[in-house]
Design an enzyme around this catalytic site. Sequence first.
Site, PDB file in Angstrom:
ATOM      1  N   HIS A 188       1.533  39.768   8.117  1.00 21.84           N
ATOM      2  CA  HIS A 188       1.407  40.488   6.934  1.00 21.84           C
ATOM      3  C   HIS A 188       0.892  40.098   5.342  1.00 21.84           C
ATOM      4  O   HIS A 188       0.767  40.089   4.436  1.00 21.84           O
ATOM      5  CB  HIS A 188       2.868  40.726   6.638  1.00 21.84           C
ATOM      6  CG  HIS A 188       3.485  38.916   6.919  1.00 21.84           C
ATOM      7  ND1 HIS A 188       3.746  38.340   7.088  1.00 21.84           N
ATOM      8  CD2 HIS A 188       3.481  37.993   5.011  1.00 21.84           C
ATOM      9  CE1 HIS A 188       3.625  37.007   6.652  1.00 21.84           C
ATOM     10  NE2 HIS A 188       3.667  37.359   5.576  1.00 21.84           N
ATOM     11  N   HIS A 250      -2.143  33.798   9.801  1.00 23.74           N
ATOM     12  CA  HIS A 250      -2.226  34.089   8.727  1.00 23.74           C
ATOM     13  C   HIS A 250      -3.476  33.076   8.693  1.00 23.74           C
ATOM     14  O   HIS A 250      -4.514  33.601   6.938  1.00 23.74           O
ATOM     15  CB  HIS A 250      -1.136  33.209   8.019  1.00 23.74           C
ATOM     16  CG  HIS A 250      -0.168  34.062   9.055  1.00 23.74           C
ATOM     17  ND1 HIS A 250       0.150  35.800   8.577  1.00 23.74           N
ATOM     18  CD2 HIS A 250       1.243  34.236   8.629  1.00 23.74           C
ATOM     19  CE1 HIS A 250       1.612  36.246   9.381  1.00 23.74           C
ATOM     20  NE2 HIS A 250       2.319  35.315   9.686  1.00 23.74           N
TER      21      HIS A 250
HETATM   22  C1  BG6 Z   1       5.599  34.527   9.531  1.00 20.76           C
HETATM   23  C2  BG6 Z   1       5.997  32.585   9.745  1.00 20.76           C
HETATM   24  O1  BG6 Z   1       4.753  34.971   9.769  1.00 20.76           O
HETATM   25  O2  BG6 Z   1       4.660  33.946   8.083  1.00 20.76           O
HETATM   26  C3  BG6 Z   1       6.805  32.156   9.072  1.00 20.76           C
HETATM   27  O3  BG6 Z   1       6.245  33.140  10.738  1.00 20.76           O
HETATM   28  C4  BG6 Z   1       6.309  31.918   7.893  1.00 20.76           C
HETATM   29  O4  BG6 Z   1       7.118  30.757   9.649  1.00 20.76           O
HETATM   30  C5  BG6 Z   1       5.662  33.284   6.451  1.00 20.76           C
HETATM   31  O5  BG6 Z   1       6.757  31.439   6.816  1.00 20.76           O
HETATM   32  C6  BG6 Z   1       4.747  33.042   5.725  1.00 20.76           C
HETATM   33  O6  BG6 Z   1       4.856  34.286   4.757  1.00 20.76           O
HETATM   34  P1  BG6 Z   1       4.823  34.525   3.545  1.00 20.76           P
HETATM   35  O7  BG6 Z   1       4.582  35.378   2.996  1.00 20.76           O
HETATM   36  O8  BG6 Z   1       6.562  34.250   3.402  1.00 20.76           O
HETATM   37  O9  BG6 Z   1       3.971  33.294   3.276  1.00 20.76           O
END
Ligand code: BG6
Length: 497
Positions: A188, A250
């Site tokens: 994402h 990520h």
């Molecule tokens: C998720 C993780 O994929 O991404 C979480 O499992 C994390 O632990 C999150 O908090 C962070 O995503 P964003 O979009 O809130 O920065």
Amino acid sequence: MVIFGAGGDLTKRLLVPALYNLAHTGLLPEKFELIGVDLADLDADKWRESLHQMMESFIGKAAGESRIDKIEDDVWRHLTGRLSYIKGDFGDDGLYQKLKQHLEQKSDTGGNCLFYLAVADRFFEPVITHIGKVGLFEEHWDRDGKRPEYWRRVVVEKPFGHDEASAKDLNAAILRCAQEHQIYRIDHFLGKETVQNIMALRFANGMFEPLWNRDRIDHVQITVAETVGVETRGRFYEKTGALRDMVPNHVFQLLAMVAMEPPAGFEARAVRSRKTDVFTAMHTVEPEDAVRGQYGPGPDGVIGYRQEKDVDPASLTETYVAMKLGIDNWRWAGVPFYLRTGKHMPRRVTEIAIRFKSAPSAPFEDTNVATLPPNWLLLQIQPEEGIALQFEVKRPGPVVDLAAVRMAFNYADWFPKEPNIGYETLIYDVMTGDQTLFNRADMVEETWRVVGKVLETWSTEKPVGFPNYASGGDGPADADALLMRDGRAWRPLLDER
Ligand code: BG6
């Protein structure tokens, strides 16, 4: 769109609000139809009602990505007017027969079907295998085989495997049922506008690329600091940890955006191949180049990780990771990439900081080049969204003195902020068949390879001194030492920015 895990958090908090925003901007097909599948004891009306309640809780929220202004009736009707719900166990053959019959009655949707696996990772393989077994991945192609008359696609969430071997097994299992062009491995972070903008910054402008290499760049720091802890996800997090949760997915996606070569075009094959080149050229990280941490209690009664719900009071799971990485190619040889991510840090910030080499000499009175602050290019992903450049100017006055200043672009100053969860682009891309922002099988396998040695060492060697940073602190001292031994330092998390 068939959502497995219809009653879960991801569906309610992110997918449905994103679908709502798509409907609002006119990007959902006219005959869109939502089908929920889950074990929860719901029916169509109850499911619709629970989604509506969640949407209502996002109205007028001051901050946060799921904010909406109001629920417009016609948009909501478009999204949920033809919604249905099938209750069942993901491991039960009968469920998929039921689903198949249900889909066969829907000839006016043209046969296109997007399966979204919003389920725990242990269900990825069984669900996909079952979908395949009842023939729901079969597409119908036109006579020259160029375009499916109708398509079948599946979105697989993270974590995609828990190491290189399990990622390979999962890929193999999925590819026995579906073809690569049907599989959308989602990350994402790639739905975030500011992440996508990195490619625009680099490849739509002539002035950055000439500087974007080992000749001009000293090192790169990538920070994904979160203020949240593990919240209600203790059970998941205990077996996952910060490294698996954030780094090969990520954080590496951010790194690939910065490090990739210009693609020959912006179609999926070209872009994904250039990213794969980066992952392939990355050294396998040595355990001495990685640091782990776990947050302990903080000021004002904030509890430590070991006191969180569903967490072992003697847990050795890391909530913080820092590492040093090298990329073995002509552009980046010798340029370290330092990564850090953690929970319960003092400030929420996702940022890529590119530090340029110092000026070769300093012909200013009483100025020593070694003391000049360096030039930084900051790509701010969240919560600030923008780009900033830090450089030196002469401080006004008769005495020759220098000062570091910033030239800053903020998204909010130029573009109105539309409600955006980040999943809109990704879901839209799946519907239009664009895989550019999704991981290919080889990409995920390479990323697990890069962190494999560290994972293996950490699984056998106990961490010393956990918890080793206070909640709300900057992370463990060892993370500072990792850069200090190279004569460098992390950018402060709490500075004037
Ligand atoms: C998720 C993780 O994929 O991404 C979480 O499992 C994390 O632990 C999150 O908090 C962070 O995503 P964003 O979009 O809130 O920065």
